[in-house]
Design a protein around this motif. Structure first.
Motif, PDB file in Angstrom:
ATOM      1  N   ASP A  13       0.838  -1.215   0.000  1.00  0.00           N
ATOM      2  CA  ASP A  13       0.000   0.000   0.000  1.00  0.00           C
ATOM      3  C   ASP A  13       0.868   1.259   0.000  1.00  0.00           C
ATOM      4  OD1 ASP A  13      -2.176  -1.627   0.022  1.00  0.00           O
ATOM      5  OD2 ASP A  13      -2.630  -1.378   2.160  1.00  0.00           O
ATOM      6  N   THR A  14       1.945   1.211   0.783  1.00  0.00           N
ATOM      7  CA  THR A  14       2.841   2.382   0.848  1.00  0.00           C
ATOM      8  C   THR A  14       3.456   2.657  -0.529  1.00  0.00           C
ATOM      9  OG1 THR A  14       3.382   1.832   3.130  1.00  0.00           O
ATOM     10  CG2 THR A  14       4.893   3.330   2.006  1.00  0.00           C
ATOM     11  N   VAL A  15       3.920   1.578  -1.192  1.00  0.00           N
ATOM     12  CA  VAL A  15       4.551   1.783  -2.509  1.00  0.00           C
ATOM     13  C   VAL A  15       3.496   2.242  -3.517  1.00  0.00           C
ATOM     14  CG1 VAL A  15       5.909   0.729  -4.354  1.00  0.00           C
ATOM     15  CG2 VAL A  15       6.354   0.096  -1.998  1.00  0.00           C
ATOM     16  N   GLU A  42       1.562   6.610  -7.017  1.00  0.00           N
ATOM     17  CA  GLU A  42       0.528   7.550  -7.471  1.00  0.00           C
ATOM     18  C   GLU A  42       0.954   8.997  -7.288  1.00  0.00           C
ATOM     19  OE1 GLU A  42      -1.897   6.911  -9.421  1.00  0.00           O
ATOM     20  OE2 GLU A  42      -1.297   4.819  -9.251  1.00  0.00           O
ATOM     21  N   THR A  43       1.678   9.287  -6.198  1.00  0.00           N
ATOM     22  CA  THR A  43       2.034  10.698  -5.963  1.00  0.00           C
ATOM     23  C   THR A  43       3.356  11.090  -6.632  1.00  0.00           C
ATOM     24  OG1 THR A  43       3.020  10.078  -3.854  1.00  0.00           O
ATOM     25  CG2 THR A  43       0.807  10.969  -3.762  1.00  0.00           C
ATOM     26  N   GLU A  44       4.328  10.200  -6.619  1.00  0.00           N
ATOM     27  CA  GLU A  44       5.673  10.576  -7.092  1.00  0.00           C
ATOM     28  C   GLU A  44       5.992  10.083  -8.502  1.00  0.00           C
ATOM     29  OE1 GLU A  44       7.406  12.596  -5.341  1.00  0.00           O
ATOM     30  OE2 GLU A  44       6.274  12.466  -3.468  1.00  0.00           O
ATOM     31  N   PRO A  84       3.694   9.797 -11.474  1.00  0.00           N
ATOM     32  CA  PRO A  84       2.488   9.842 -12.313  1.00  0.00           C
ATOM     33  C   PRO A  84       2.767   9.292 -13.713  1.00  0.00           C
ATOM     34  CG  PRO A  84       3.344  12.049 -11.900  1.00  0.00           C
ATOM     35  CD  PRO A  84       4.157  11.121 -11.070  1.00  0.00           C
ATOM     36  N   ARG A  85       1.707   8.886 -14.375  1.00  0.00           N
ATOM     37  CA  ARG A  85       1.845   8.272 -15.699  1.00  0.00           C
ATOM     38  C   ARG A  85       2.621   9.150 -16.685  1.00  0.00           C
ATOM     39  NH1 ARG A  85      -1.677   3.978 -17.696  1.00  0.00           N
ATOM     40  NH2 ARG A  85      -2.890   3.158 -15.977  1.00  0.00           N
ATOM     41  N   GLU A  86       2.321  10.469 -16.659  1.00  0.00           N
ATOM     42  CA  GLU A  86       2.988  11.363 -17.616  1.00  0.00           C
ATOM     43  C   GLU A  86       4.493  11.352 -17.364  1.00  0.00           C
ATOM     44  OE1 GLU A  86       0.690  12.949 -15.180  1.00  0.00           O
ATOM     45  OE2 GLU A  86      -0.632  11.673 -16.375  1.00  0.00           O
ATOM     46  N   ALA A  87       4.880  11.328 -16.073  1.00  0.00           N
ATOM     47  CA  ALA A  87       6.310  11.318 -15.742  1.00  0.00           C
ATOM     48  C   ALA A  87       6.943  10.016 -16.232  1.00  0.00           C
ATOM     49  CB  ALA A  87       6.494  11.469 -14.238  1.00  0.00           C
ATOM     50  N   ALA A  88       6.247   8.896 -16.034  1.00  0.00           N
ATOM     51  CA  ALA A  88       6.789   7.599 -16.455  1.00  0.00           C
ATOM     52  C   ALA A  88       7.020   7.586 -17.969  1.00  0.00           C
ATOM     53  CB  ALA A  88       5.843   6.473 -16.047  1.00  0.00           C
ATOM     54  N   ARG A  89       6.074   8.195 -18.708  1.00  0.00           N
ATOM     55  CA  ARG A  89       6.225   8.254 -20.178  1.00  0.00           C
ATOM     56  C   ARG A  89       7.452   9.091 -20.556  1.00  0.00           C
ATOM     57  NH1 ARG A  89       0.042   9.615 -20.669  1.00  0.00           N
ATOM     58  NH2 ARG A  89      -0.701   7.531 -20.168  1.00  0.00           N
ATOM     59  N   ASN A 143      14.924   8.248 -21.689  1.00  0.00           N
ATOM     60  CA  ASN A 143      15.871   7.281 -21.096  1.00  0.00           C
ATOM     61  C   ASN A 143      16.513   7.882 -19.838  1.00  0.00           C
ATOM     62  OD1 ASN A 143      17.177   4.865 -20.845  1.00  0.00           O
ATOM     63  ND2 ASN A 143      18.425   5.055 -22.707  1.00  0.00           N
ATOM     64  N   HIS A 144      15.635   8.388 -18.969  1.00  0.00           N
ATOM     65  CA  HIS A 144      16.080   9.206 -17.831  1.00  0.00           C
ATOM     66  C   HIS A 144      15.867   8.482 -16.503  1.00  0.00           C
ATOM     67  CE1 HIS A 144      16.626  12.683 -15.266  1.00  0.00           C
ATOM     68  NE2 HIS A 144      15.421  12.497 -14.757  1.00  0.00           N
ATOM     69  N   PHE A 145      16.862   8.568 -15.625  1.00  0.00           N
ATOM     70  CA  PHE A 145      16.747   8.029 -14.260  1.00  0.00           C
ATOM     71  C   PHE A 145      16.336   9.161 -13.324  1.00  0.00           C
ATOM     72  CE2 PHE A 145      19.497   7.292 -10.289  1.00  0.00           C
ATOM     73  CZ  PHE A 145      18.458   6.676  -9.602  1.00  0.00           C
ATOM     74  N   PRO A 146      15.120   9.117 -12.743  1.00  0.00           N
ATOM     75  CA  PRO A 146      14.673  10.198 -11.861  1.00  0.00           C
ATOM     76  C   PRO A 146      15.264  10.046 -10.462  1.00  0.00           C
ATOM     77  CG  PRO A 146      12.919   8.599 -12.133  1.00  0.00           C
ATOM     78  CD  PRO A 146      14.086   8.080 -12.918  1.00  0.00           C
ATOM     79  N   ARG A 147      16.438  10.572 -10.267  1.00  0.00           N
ATOM     80  CA  ARG A 147      17.182  10.369  -9.014  1.00  0.00           C
ATOM     81  C   ARG A 147      16.410  10.892  -7.792  1.00  0.00           C
ATOM     82  NH1 ARG A 147      22.181   7.800  -7.209  1.00  0.00           N
ATOM     83  NH2 ARG A 147      21.474   7.731  -5.087  1.00  0.00           N
ATOM     84  N   THR A 148      15.725  12.013  -7.965  1.00  0.00           N
ATOM     85  CA  THR A 148      15.034  12.571  -6.795  1.00  0.00           C
ATOM     86  C   THR A 148      13.908  11.644  -6.332  1.00  0.00           C
ATOM     87  OG1 THR A 148      13.729  13.895  -8.306  1.00  0.00           O
ATOM     88  CG2 THR A 148      15.525  15.032  -7.206  1.00  0.00           C
ATOM     89  N   VAL A 149      13.241  11.000  -7.291  1.00  0.00           N
ATOM     90  CA  VAL A 149      12.166  10.059  -6.931  1.00  0.00           C
ATOM     91  C   VAL A 149      12.775   8.857  -6.212  1.00  0.00           C
ATOM     92  CG1 VAL A 149      10.365   8.551  -7.871  1.00  0.00           C
ATOM     93  CG2 VAL A 149      10.762  10.804  -8.886  1.00  0.00           C
ATOM     94  N   PHE A 150      13.895   8.380  -6.747  1.00  0.00           N
ATOM     95  CA  PHE A 150      14.602   7.255  -6.138  1.00  0.00           C
ATOM     96  C   PHE A 150      14.998   7.608  -4.697  1.00  0.00           C
ATOM     97  CE2 PHE A 150      18.633   5.196  -5.088  1.00  0.00           C
ATOM     98  CZ  PHE A 150      18.384   3.866  -5.390  1.00  0.00           C
ATOM     99  N   ASP A 151      15.495   8.828  -4.504  1.00  0.00           N
ATOM    100  CA  ASP A 151      15.916   9.250  -3.157  1.00  0.00           C
ATOM    101  C   ASP A 151      14.736   9.275  -2.186  1.00  0.00           C
ATOM    102  OD1 ASP A 151      18.509   9.434  -4.004  1.00  0.00           O
ATOM    103  OD2 ASP A 151      18.492  11.607  -4.296  1.00  0.00           O
TER     104      ASP A 151
END
Ligand SMILES: Cc1cc2nc3c(=O)[nH]c(=O)nc-3n(C[C@H](O)[C@H](O)[C@H](O)COP(=O)(O)OP(=O)(O)OC[C@H]3O[C@@H](n4cnc5c(N)ncnc54)[C@H](O)[C@@H]3O)c2cc1C
Length: 387
Positions: free
Chosen positions: A14-16, A21-23, A25-30, A36-44
């Motif tokens: 549930d936490t993930v 959903e918040t960090e 979003p679908r548009e960001a994933a696209r 071909n980008h690694f979203p480091r801030t999301v990973f952090d």
């Protein structure tokens, strides 16, 4: 027999899900896929939730090694984006699991707390230009020079090398004819002088870009031999140890996540899309396809739960993990392709996530031991005589 998901795992799931959903979003994933980008801030931020600590013992700053929970995290992240799911594996699994299993005490004390904090990512440097399934024939060499190692050679399809802290490289450390005996695993920083990295343009798994890496007289401290001095020439033992069982499950968990997303998107689409004056979900061909997809997903989930449970208990599970890897990756590919059929022309358009699910799912039977290699292993372990 108890088939209920343990409460703490449901909480993690549930936490993930909320995190995604918040960090993510679908548009960001696209966008991450396209660039071909690694979203480091999301990973952090994910690390801030303690998710990397799920593979690290409490004594080293983690929450205790929990294989079923780790697979749930991989599955949930993979439902949305491999640009976060794969770096998660590079941290929690490639670094956390492997160090926990194979590293010296000093290496564990130095690196594992950083892994638990999300500060260390490993890239796997196993495959080479002439070396695919037959890993024991690697040609990259490491030679002792005092307190240092000198490394020469090259690695192919080294995913995430450019975003990693260390390449977890399988290297030859003695004469080649001994094959399995003269191999070691060495940590090579991708920023070390003599390392060069070039991208390989692949269909999917964007975000942890896969690369060609070459090593020219690269010097690293002998400290970087996994397992310390005792690890010299023990690389093969480390590769085929229980870590291999978990590695198969990691890829299967990605396949399960992508397939779940493909099913969910299909479920919504068939109720929205109308042709001949009614929703396509009223057509028998579509209804049967969804029934098959759901049945297949259920079998996948049960196999994953069982294999992850066996691995967590420390029970012998090479057969179950190979069957799980084989079945989930093949079934996941079929579910993604069925979703594409359901979406018709839109399943072929880049504006729809199904197109990405197909590209990503096609990779899963190739990596982490191909489908053919899993079949070889399964039948050999079943004991059917070859002659
Ligand atoms: C996007 C991507 C990311 C990757 N990331 C990594 C990574 O991070 N690190 C890394 O080390 N590698 C990585 N790989 C490499 C991947 O693990 C290899 O592709 C895999 O090990 C198989 O090697 P190969 O493709 O060279 O196939 P080969 O070994 O050349 O095999 C070719 C075909 O023959 C079949 N085959 C081979 N041997 C047998 C046999 N004994 N019996 C039956 N069939 C057989 C295979 O199943 C396959 O179908 C990645 C690959 C891709 C495409």
């Amino acid at each position: 027999m108890n088939f209920e998901e343990p409460e703490h795992i449901t909480m993690i799931r549930d936490t993930v899900r909320r995190f995604v959903e918040t960090e993510m979003p679908r548009e960001a994933a696209r966008k991450w896929d396209k660039e071909n980008h690694f979203p480091r801030t999301v990973f952090d931020k994910l690390a801030g939730l303690g998710m990397m600590g799920l593979t690290v013992d409490e004594g080293y700053g983690g929450s205790g090694r929990d294989i079923p929970a780790t697979m749930v995290v991989i599955e949930e992240l993979s439902r949305r984006s491999l640009a976060v799911a794969v770096p998660y594996i590079m941290s929690a699994c490639y670094a956390g699991m492997n160090l926990g299993e194979c590293a010296s005490e000093e290496q564990k004390r130095t690196l594992l707390p950083k892994v638990a904090a999300g500060e260390v990512l490993f890239a796997y440097g196993w495959t080479e230009p002439d070396v695919g399934a037959d890993l024991a024939s690697v040609k990259t060499t490491a030679v002792r020079d005092g307190d240092e190692l000198v490394i020469n050679g090259s690695k192919r399809f080294c995913s995430g090398a450019a975003i990693s802290d260390y390449i977890y490289a399988l290297v030859r450390t003695g004469p080649a004819d001994a094959r399995y005996k003269n191999l070691s695993i060495v940590l090579i920083p991708p920023t070390a002088p003599g390392v060069s990295i070039t991208g390989i343009d692949c269909m999917g798994m964007k975000g942890a870009a896969t690369t060609d890496v070459s090593f020219t007289d690269v010097r690293v401290p002998a400290w970087n031999i996994i397992g310390g001095e005792d690890g010299w020439n023990r690389g093969w033992d480390f590769i085929v140890g229980s870590g291999l069982d978990v590695e198969k499950l990691e890829v299967a968990a990605i396949a399960l996540g992508i397939a779940s997303a493909a099913f969910d998107d299909s479920w919504e689409y068939v109720q929205e899309r109308k042709q001949f004056g009614r929703a396509i979900g009223t057509q028998q061909s579509i209804r049967h396809m969804l029934a098959d997809m759901r049945t297949s997903l259920h079998s996948c989930r049960l196999m994953m739960m069982h294999a992850a449970w066996l691995a967590q208990q420390g029970k012998t599970c090479r057969l179950e993990t190979s069957m799980t890897k084989l079945h989930l990756c093949e079934a996941g590919k079929k579910i993604a392709l069925d979703a594409q059929t359901i979406f018709g022309a839109y399943g072929y358009a880049k504006d729809f996530d199904v197109e990405r699910y197909v590209r990503d799912s096609l990779l899963m039977p190739i990596i982490g031991g191909s489908a053919a290699i899993q079949r070889n292993n399964i039948i050999n372990w079943m004991g059917l005589p070859k002659k």
